[in-house]
Design a protein around this motif. Structure first.
Motif, PDB file in Angstrom:
ATOM      1  N   ALA A   1      56.298  45.108  28.793  1.00 13.99           N
ATOM      2  CA  ALA A   1      56.444  44.091  29.905  1.00 13.99           C
ATOM      3  C   ALA A   1      55.627  44.769  30.974  1.00 13.99           C
ATOM      4  N   ALA A   2      54.813  44.211  31.863  1.00 18.38           N
ATOM      5  CA  ALA A   2      54.146  44.860  32.947  1.00 18.38           C
ATOM      6  C   ALA A   2      54.396  43.726  34.056  1.00 18.38           C
ATOM      7  N   GLY A   3      54.294  44.529  35.469  1.00 17.66           N
ATOM      8  CA  GLY A   3      54.389  43.896  36.418  1.00 17.66           C
ATOM      9  C   GLY A   3      55.793  44.045  37.145  1.00 17.66           C
ATOM     10  N   GLY A   4      55.907  44.990  38.069  1.00 21.36           N
ATOM     11  CA  GLY A   4      56.987  44.947  38.889  1.00 21.36           C
ATOM     12  C   GLY A   4      57.951  46.066  38.596  1.00 21.36           C
ATOM     13  N   PHE A   5      57.599  46.974  37.591  1.00 27.35           N
ATOM     14  CA  PHE A   5      58.582  47.968  36.996  1.00 27.35           C
ATOM     15  C   PHE A   5      58.289  49.482  37.366  1.00 27.35           C
TER      16      PHE A   5
ATOM     17  N   ALA B   1      38.739  53.063  47.921  1.00 24.42           N
ATOM     18  CA  ALA B   1      40.243  53.293  48.283  1.00 24.42           C
ATOM     19  C   ALA B   1      40.684  54.256  47.332  1.00 24.42           C
ATOM     20  N   ILE B   2      40.351  54.229  46.165  1.00 23.42           N
ATOM     21  CA  ILE B   2      40.886  55.085  45.114  1.00 23.42           C
ATOM     22  C   ILE B   2      40.412  56.654  45.263  1.00 23.42           C
ATOM     23  N   MET B   3      38.945  56.706  45.294  1.00 22.39           N
ATOM     24  CA  MET B   3      38.720  58.248  45.362  1.00 22.39           C
ATOM     25  C   MET B   3      38.561  58.868  46.645  1.00 22.39           C
TER      26      MET B   3
ATOM     27  N   VAL C   1      40.217  48.447  26.643  1.00 20.38           N
ATOM     28  CA  VAL C   1      38.670  47.920  27.032  1.00 20.38           C
ATOM     29  C   VAL C   1      38.867  46.359  27.175  1.00 20.38           C
ATOM     30  N   SER C   2      38.395  46.164  28.466  1.00 21.66           N
ATOM     31  CA  SER C   2      38.383  44.913  29.011  1.00 21.66           C
ATOM     32  C   SER C   2      36.847  44.015  28.404  1.00 21.66           C
ATOM     33  N   LEU C   3      37.225  43.276  27.331  1.00 15.04           N
ATOM     34  CA  LEU C   3      36.231  42.880  26.594  1.00 15.04           C
ATOM     35  C   LEU C   3      34.839  42.194  27.467  1.00 15.04           C
TER      36      LEU C   3
ATOM     37  N   VAL D   1      52.417  42.308  28.198  1.00 14.10           N
ATOM     38  CA  VAL D   1      52.464  40.946  28.883  1.00 14.10           C
ATOM     39  C   VAL D   1      52.546  41.159  30.344  1.00 14.10           C
ATOM     40  N   THR D   2      51.589  40.794  31.299  1.00 18.18           N
ATOM     41  CA  THR D   2      51.498  41.079  32.515  1.00 18.18           C
ATOM     42  C   THR D   2      51.866  39.883  33.617  1.00 18.18           C
ATOM     43  N   GLY D   3      52.959  39.949  34.297  1.00 16.88           N
ATOM     44  CA  GLY D   3      53.358  38.956  35.100  1.00 16.88           C
ATOM     45  C   GLY D   3      52.888  38.993  36.352  1.00 16.88           C
TER      46      GLY D   3
ATOM     47  N   LEU E   1      51.462  54.179  30.292  1.00 20.54           N
ATOM     48  CA  LEU E   1      50.617  54.023  31.365  1.00 20.54           C
ATOM     49  C   LEU E   1      49.779  52.944  30.987  1.00 20.54           C
ATOM     50  N   PRO E   2      49.390  51.775  31.726  1.00 17.07           N
ATOM     51  CA  PRO E   2      48.384  50.950  31.473  1.00 17.07           C
ATOM     52  C   PRO E   2      46.776  51.399  31.717  1.00 17.07           C
ATOM     53  N   GLY E   3      45.825  50.878  31.434  1.00 15.95           N
ATOM     54  CA  GLY E   3      44.295  51.153  31.699  1.00 15.95           C
ATOM     55  C   GLY E   3      44.233  50.755  33.225  1.00 15.95           C
ATOM     56  N   MET E   4      43.932  51.687  33.893  1.00 13.55           N
ATOM     57  CA  MET E   4      43.506  51.468  35.292  1.00 13.55           C
ATOM     58  C   MET E   4      42.359  52.034  35.618  1.00 13.55           C
ATOM     59  N   THR E   5      41.372  51.363  36.090  1.00 12.79           N
ATOM     60  CA  THR E   5      40.078  51.990  36.308  1.00 12.79           C
ATOM     61  C   THR E   5      39.995  53.201  37.234  1.00 12.79           C
ATOM     62  N   TYR E   6      39.421  54.281  37.205  1.00 14.18           N
ATOM     63  CA  TYR E   6      39.518  55.355  37.873  1.00 14.18           C
ATOM     64  C   TYR E   6      40.981  56.140  37.961  1.00 14.18           C
TER      65      TYR E   6
ATOM     66  N   LEU F   1      54.106  51.224  33.611  1.00 18.14           N
ATOM     67  CA  LEU F   1      54.299  51.502  34.898  1.00 18.14           C
ATOM     68  C   LEU F   1      52.837  51.604  35.562  1.00 18.14           C
ATOM     69  N   GLY F   2      52.249  50.812  36.077  1.00 16.49           N
ATOM     70  CA  GLY F   2      50.984  50.941  36.653  1.00 16.49           C
ATOM     71  C   GLY F   2      50.923  51.404  38.230  1.00 16.49           C
ATOM     72  N   THR F   3      51.287  50.789  39.097  1.00 14.95           N
ATOM     73  CA  THR F   3      51.701  51.253  40.378  1.00 14.95           C
ATOM     74  C   THR F   3      52.524  52.353  40.599  1.00 14.95           C
ATOM     75  N   ARG F   4      53.509  52.546  39.813  1.00 17.58           N
ATOM     76  CA  ARG F   4      54.338  53.679  40.069  1.00 17.58           C
ATOM     77  C   ARG F   4      53.858  54.758  39.364  1.00 17.58           C
TER      78      ARG F   4
ATOM     79  N   ALA G   1      52.381  41.868  39.149  1.00 16.29           N
ATOM     80  CA  ALA G   1      51.505  43.234  38.840  1.00 16.29           C
ATOM     81  C   ALA G   1      50.295  43.397  39.825  1.00 16.29           C
ATOM     82  N   ALA G   2      49.754  44.763  39.751  1.00 16.37           N
ATOM     83  CA  ALA G   2      48.502  44.885  40.457  1.00 16.37           C
ATOM     84  C   ALA G   2      47.656  44.157  39.669  1.00 16.37           C
ATOM     85  N   ALA G   3      46.447  43.736  40.472  1.00 19.96           N
ATOM     86  CA  ALA G   3      45.139  43.359  39.898  1.00 19.96           C
ATOM     87  C   ALA G   3      45.580  41.971  39.220  1.00 19.96           C
TER      88      ALA G   3
HETATM   89  C1  LIG Z   1      45.470  51.277  41.091  1.00 20.96           C
HETATM   90  C2  LIG Z   1      45.452  50.232  40.116  1.00 20.96           C
HETATM   91  C3  LIG Z   1      44.264  50.062  39.372  1.00 20.96           C
HETATM   92  C4  LIG Z   1      44.210  49.161  38.227  1.00 20.96           C
HETATM   93  N1  LIG Z   1      43.117  48.860  37.581  1.00 20.96           N
HETATM   94  C5  LIG Z   1      42.850  47.944  36.542  1.00 20.96           C
HETATM   95  C6  LIG Z   1      41.807  47.677  35.782  1.00 20.96           C
HETATM   96  O1  LIG Z   1      40.748  48.291  35.970  1.00 20.96           O
HETATM   97  N2  LIG Z   1      41.713  46.568  34.769  1.00 20.96           N
HETATM   98  C7  LIG Z   1      42.955  45.868  34.505  1.00 20.96           C
HETATM   99  O2  LIG Z   1      42.964  45.433  33.613  1.00 20.96           O
HETATM  100  N3  LIG Z   1      44.017  46.391  35.207  1.00 20.96           N
HETATM  101  C8  LIG Z   1      44.106  47.040  36.193  1.00 20.96           C
HETATM  102  N4  LIG Z   1      45.350  47.502  36.885  1.00 20.96           N
HETATM  103  C9  LIG Z   1      46.341  46.808  36.417  1.00 20.96           C
HETATM  104  C10 LIG Z   1      47.401  47.620  35.510  1.00 20.96           C
HETATM  105  O3  LIG Z   1      46.700  47.671  34.139  1.00 20.96           O
HETATM  106  C11 LIG Z   1      48.798  46.751  35.155  1.00 20.96           C
HETATM  107  O4  LIG Z   1      48.401  45.524  34.531  1.00 20.96           O
HETATM  108  C12 LIG Z   1      49.653  46.727  36.188  1.00 20.96           C
HETATM  109  O5  LIG Z   1      49.524  47.848  37.113  1.00 20.96           O
HETATM  110  C13 LIG Z   1      51.288  46.426  35.883  1.00 20.96           C
HETATM  111  O6  LIG Z   1      51.736  46.192  37.215  1.00 20.96           O
HETATM  112  P1  LIG Z   1      52.364  47.131  38.181  1.00 20.96           P
HETATM  113  O7  LIG Z   1      51.375  47.730  38.983  1.00 20.96           O
HETATM  114  O8  LIG Z   1      53.585  46.331  38.786  1.00 20.96           O
HETATM  115  O9  LIG Z   1      53.302  48.358  37.419  1.00 20.96           O
HETATM  116  C14 LIG Z   1      45.399  48.323  37.831  1.00 20.96           C
HETATM  117  C15 LIG Z   1      46.405  48.728  38.544  1.00 20.96           C
HETATM  118  C16 LIG Z   1      46.547  49.639  39.732  1.00 20.96           C
HETATM  119  C17 LIG Z   1      47.999  50.104  40.440  1.00 20.96           C
END
Ligand SMILES: Cc1cc2nc3c(=O)[nH]c(=O)nc-3n(C[C@H](O)[C@H](O)[C@H](O)COP(=O)(O)O)c2cc1C
Length: 354
Positions: free
Chosen positions: A167-171, A296-298, A70-72, A136-138, A17-22, A190-193, A141-143
């Motif tokens: 690997a991140a982005g599209g999984f 959108a999230i909350m 942490v996003s420095l 590694v984010t392709g 689970l990658p870091g996703m704010t909120y 798996l971010g979006t998923r 990916a989201a964001a």
């Molecule tokens: C709802 C959501 C919020 C996210 N918030 C952040 C964030 O705050 N900081 C960040 O670096 N990446 C954020 N990301 C990106 C993820 O950390 C990750 O790189 C990305 O989701 C991977 O690609 P995927 O969405 O295809 O799985 C977010 C992604 C999503 C879906």
């Protein structure tokens, strides 16, 4: 399944689970860890005290290894990293900055460090800092995915450095996991998923939108938060990304967010100016975007809100629990590997492939 990443972090599945704010909050982090993956808490927008109590909460919910992201570049991020290091968090994931001091401090107590990278150059410099693994984010990916697609970026970085790769982005499933392994990765994020899983705090309206949207219904634009960023295609997102945001409006919104987060303005200004003018402007854009992201999230508000989302939304067709999702991903991966073995003319038994 055993890979260099499962061995490094002592987890059952190569799923992160990658870091996703909120979104990557203690409850979702713990659900991922308890289901056998590695959950990374997002610390964006948190004070040091909130970071400390969130780490405590994760430890109440799971005894498995977990991480803090942490996003420095963000105000307050260094303080959260300090809190995580003092609490001897097993894994620290840093992005957008130089994390050599984090590597030194984490290694002193046996912690591990992941650097998020989007180019080969960043991967090489993270390797020099002594990190233990790369995320590694392709482009998919989201964001803030890179300019280069995951399909090309992962093998390029595999050739450039020896480190284990997430690997991140599209999984979103087992097919993607096997593809990532064949590109040279050792796990997938798996971010979006996971944002559309039952334990995710994403608003139900937004979860249903993720389920309904197709792979091509995203926008990748610099006009949202100042860096190339992928968001869900909605009328509001199209309006907001139509042209670059004015500086005055960005600064005004950023101050509003700071007030909402109860960030002391003098401390914010001190952190900002310590980073130089370019970073200050960038942070004003981030601040302005974070209001729309939060809506959108909350609140599931897509009139004013904008949802960070990846192209993988078009592969998401349900809202399972994390445990159900991981069972499906691993079983699909197993059957894909079995089919591939058959294709290669081998008569491998399924249990030999696990
Ligand atoms: C709802 C959501 C919020 C996210 N918030 C952040 C964030 O705050 N900081 C960040 O670096 N990446 C954020 N990301 C990106 C993820 O950390 C990750 O790189 C990305 O989701 C991977 O690609 P995927 O969405 O295809 O799985 C977010 C992604 C999503 C879906």
């Amino acid at each position: 399944m055993k890979t260099r990443i499962t061995e490094l972090f002592g987890i059952e599945h190569p799923l992160v689970l990658p870091g996703m704010t909120y979104i990557s909050v203690p409850e979702l982090v713990a659900a991922v860890c308890n289901a056998g993956g590695l959950g990374i808490m997002a610390s964006g927008g948190m004070s040091a005290e909130q970071c400390r109590s969130s780490i405590r909460r994760i430890r109440e919910l799971t005894d498995k290894p977990f991480g803090v992201g942490v996003s420095l570049i963000m105000p307050g991020a260094k303080e959260c990293a300090e809190v995580a290091l003092d609490a001897q968090v097993p894994v620290i994931n840093f992005s957008l900055g130089k994390g050599d001091w984090i590597v030194q401090r984490a290694h002193a107590y046996g912690g591990k460090v992941i650097a998020t990278v989007v180019t080969e150059k960043h991967a090489r410099s993270a390797a020099k800092m002594g990190v233990d693994a790369l995320l590694v984010t392709g482009h998919e990916a989201a964001a803030h995915g890179g300019e280069v697609t995951t399909l090309v970026l992962v093998p390029a970085i595999r050739d450039a450095v020896e480190l284990p790769i997430i690997a991140a982005g599209g999984f979103a499933g087992g097919r993607g996991l096997v593809a990532a392994l064949s590109l040279g990765a050792d796990a997938v994020a798996l971010g979006t998923r996971l944002a559309a899983s039952r334990e995710s705090p994403l608003h139900d309206n937004t979860k249903q939108m993720v389920v309904a949207k197709q792979v091509d219904e995203t926008i990748y634009s610099k006009n949202f938060d100042g860096l190339p960023c992928r968001v869900m295609k909605t009328p509001a997102a199209e309006r907001i990304t139509a042209k670059p945001r004015g500086l005055f409006s960005a600064v005004w919104s950023a101050l509003q967010v700071a007030r909402e987060l109860k960030t002391p303005i003098p401390r914010l200004l001190r952190d900002l100016f310590a980073q130089g003018l370019k970073a200050t402007l960038q942070l004003a854009y981030f601040g302005a975007a974070s209001l729309a992201i939060k809506r959108a999230i909350m609140f599931g508000d897509h009139e004013q809100g904008v949802q960070l989302i990846g192209q993988a939304q078009g592969l998401v067709r349900d809202v399972p629990s994390v445990a159900e999702l991981f069972a499906n991903v691993m079983s699909q991966a197993q059957s894909v590997r079995h089919d591939l073995a058959l294709l290669a003319g081998k008569t491998a038994r399924v249990d030999e492939l696990v």
